[in-house]
Design a protein around this motif. Structure first.
Motif, PDB file in Angstrom:
ATOM      1  N   ILE A  56       1.077  -1.178  -0.221  1.00  0.00           N
ATOM      2  CA  ILE A  56      -0.127  -0.150  -0.116  1.00  0.00           C
ATOM      3  C   ILE A  56       0.801   1.101   0.254  1.00  0.00           C
ATOM      4  CG2 ILE A  56      -1.506   1.442   1.592  1.00  0.00           C
ATOM      5  CD1 ILE A  56      -2.805  -1.367  -0.210  1.00  0.00           C
ATOM      6  N   LEU A  59      -7.704   4.596  -3.417  1.00  0.00           N
ATOM      7  CA  LEU A  59      -8.104   3.133  -3.353  1.00  0.00           C
ATOM      8  C   LEU A  59      -8.824   2.688  -2.736  1.00  0.00           C
ATOM      9  CD1 LEU A  59      -4.265   1.913  -1.729  1.00  0.00           C
ATOM     10  CD2 LEU A  59      -4.514   2.190  -4.282  1.00  0.00           C
ATOM     11  N   ARG A  60      -9.618   2.026  -2.985  1.00  0.00           N
ATOM     12  CA  ARG A  60     -10.575   1.165  -2.976  1.00  0.00           C
ATOM     13  C   ARG A  60     -10.036  -0.533  -2.342  1.00  0.00           C
ATOM     14  NH1 ARG A  60     -15.888  -0.078  -2.018  1.00  0.00           N
ATOM     15  NH2 ARG A  60     -16.414   1.665  -2.362  1.00  0.00           N
ATOM     16  N   THR A  61     -10.932  -0.787  -1.020  1.00  0.00           N
ATOM     17  CA  THR A  61     -10.708  -2.177  -0.893  1.00  0.00           C
ATOM     18  C   THR A  61     -12.000  -2.984  -0.236  1.00  0.00           C
ATOM     19  OG1 THR A  61      -8.965  -3.495   0.184  1.00  0.00           O
ATOM     20  CG2 THR A  61      -9.339  -1.896   1.706  1.00  0.00           C
ATOM     21  N   PHE A  63      -7.939   4.017   3.809  1.00  0.00           N
ATOM     22  CA  PHE A  63      -8.364   3.426   2.656  1.00  0.00           C
ATOM     23  C   PHE A  63      -9.365   5.021   2.567  1.00  0.00           C
ATOM     24  CE2 PHE A  63      -6.779  -0.429   4.280  1.00  0.00           C
ATOM     25  CZ  PHE A  63      -5.544  -0.776   3.089  1.00  0.00           C
ATOM     26  N   LEU A  84     -13.894   1.686   0.995  1.00  0.00           N
ATOM     27  CA  LEU A  84     -13.788   0.485   1.711  1.00  0.00           C
ATOM     28  C   LEU A  84     -15.380  -0.031   1.951  1.00  0.00           C
ATOM     29  CD1 LEU A  84     -11.685  -0.586   4.452  1.00  0.00           C
ATOM     30  CD2 LEU A  84     -12.960  -0.657   4.896  1.00  0.00           C
TER      31      LEU A  84
END
Length: 432
Positions: free
Chosen positions: A277, A289-291, A317, A320
């Motif tokens: 990351i 960032l998508r998680t 993030f 998320l």
């Protein structure tokens, strides 16, 4: 006439929707009047493209089949076909339980469906689709299947091993879509990180995205569903330097604690995840960032949850999501572990993480106030136009709301806006 109409009910993920669009083109080429998810349709033939990924999705698919099975019994439709992931896995059982369905098909049996309708599959249209999304963007699927062995996931069982599509085939499809007015490609795969290894002996994601960026008329490319293990770091240079490649990456991490990552068979540990990351953010400044995180997996302890909460707070993030574990037939977890965490505990853990993420999202949105950003307009509803920035994907991410009283915009238009206000998840803006 309604006898010549077919309505396809498409359930599940964007990858499923692409399959629906491919089938729709074949039906259209065979002179059917075809629609997707049409309300109050008078079509006499219904095809349901099912999802079979997790418990809730399977339940939704079964409920939809039963709904149309009742419609058939009442004489409202003549023919009912079922295809997709759920049908791929459970067709024999479903055929016994729901005899009103005329035929069950696997996930990719489009030729058989066309033949069952007494028509011929047309190879000349095999790489063409009827787009069901707003015409200015489209999903672009670059591979099928998955070679990973995550404990909880049934995708490899349903779709098989990873199969990359050739670069030339994808570029051809993208060129056709762009010629039809598509400005944004949402590139999707079960595992972007593995793209190319089976065909070319190495990762080809960076090369593919570079070639896609050369397609005339295209303005944005967004990448969805990278895998953290064996991540293709050369894509980061492309994201940093190519203006058409959005600084956006959807990468499912699932957990942070070494115990859970091991039990989930993710092939990575906490330290390596943090390094990944940090490197992504270092090499692509300003990236979103998508998680997704999975809670309630067998073996998850309170200590694991504390680790995950600390990780979410530390990493912050931008996007998320969380989903609770459900036992899926024939997966490693279903065979080797016991699903002994109560559902209410899973849901409570999900809520804990999302509560943390809500505050992180609020702070990130507040920091956007005063910024100038490029937005693509997706729709108009009541008093607002709804758009997205390069940092947002369709349906899953925040939207930018612009007053329709003050501005006259067109769907699919790209415009520069200034962010004037922010909520936990959505932004408000004026056109510059």
């Amino acid at each position: 006439m309604s006898q010549n109409k077919i309505n396809i009910v498409s359930l599940g993920c964007s990858k499923n929707l692409v399959d629906t669009e491919l089938l729709m083109k074949q039906l259209d080429a065979n002179q059917f009047v075809v629609s997707c998810d049409e309300d109050n349709s008078d079509a006499r033939t219904i095809i349901i493209n099912t999802c079979g990924f997790i418990g809730d999705a399977k339940e939704e698919s079964i409920d939809m089949i039963l709904q149309y099975a009742d419609a058939k019994k009442e004489g409202l439709i003549d023919t009912l076909f079922v295809m997709g992931c759920l049908s791929e896995r459970y067709r024999d059982d479903l055929a016994v339980e729901i005899p009103e369905v005329d035929k069950f098909f696997g996930k990719f049996e489009w030729k058989s469906i066309v033949k069952e309708l007494n028509k011929d599959y047309k190879p000349d249209f095999s790489n063409m689709r009827m787009i069901t999304t707003p015409k200015h963007f489209a999903y672009l699927k670059i591979s099928e299947g998955c070679n990973r062995g995550c404990s909880y996931c049934a995708i490899p069982i349903i779709t098989g091993k990873h199969i990359s599509r050739p670069v030339e085939e994808i570029v051809e499809e993208a060129t056709n879509l762009a010629a039809a007015g598509v400005k944004e490609f949402l590139v999707i795969a079960q595992d972007l990180s593995y793209y190319g290894h089976d065909l070319y002996g190495k990762s080809m994601l960076a090369e593919l995205i570079e070639k896609l960026s050369e397609v005339e008329g295209l303005e944005w490319i967004k990448l969805h569903y990278a895998y953290p293990t064996q991540f293709p770091y050369d894509i980061l240079k492309v994201m940093r330097e190519n203006p058409k490649v959005c600084r956006y990456l959807d990468i499912a991490l699932q957990h942070s604690s070494d115990n859970m990552l091991s039990l989930m068979r993710r092939g990575i540990n906490r330290e390596q995840t943090v390094e990944l990351i940090n490197r992504i953010r270092e090499e692509v400044p300003g990236i979103t960032l998508r998680t997704t995180m999975l809670v309630g997996h067998p073996g998850e302890t309170e200590a694991d949850m504390e680790d995950l909460k600390a990780f979410v707070q530390e990493m912050k993030f931008e996007r998320l999501g969380v989903f609770p574990y459900s036992d899926e037939d024939d997966t490693y977890a279903a065979i080797h572990y016991t699903d002994d965490i109560p559902q209410e505990v899973k849901e409570a853990r999900k809520d804990e993480i999302m509560e943390l993420q809500q505050e992180i999202s609020r702070q990130a949105n507040q920091a956007r106030i005063g910024e100038s950003m490029k937005v693509i307009i997706d729709r108009k509803d009541d008093d607002f136009y709804y758009g997205r920035t390069e940092f947002d994907s369709y349906e899953v991410d925040p939207e930018v709301l612009i007053s329709s009283e003050d501005f006259d915009l067109k769907i699919g238009e790209m415009c520069e806006v200034e962010i004037t206000d922010a909520e936990d998840y959505d932004l408000f803006a004026v056109v510059i």
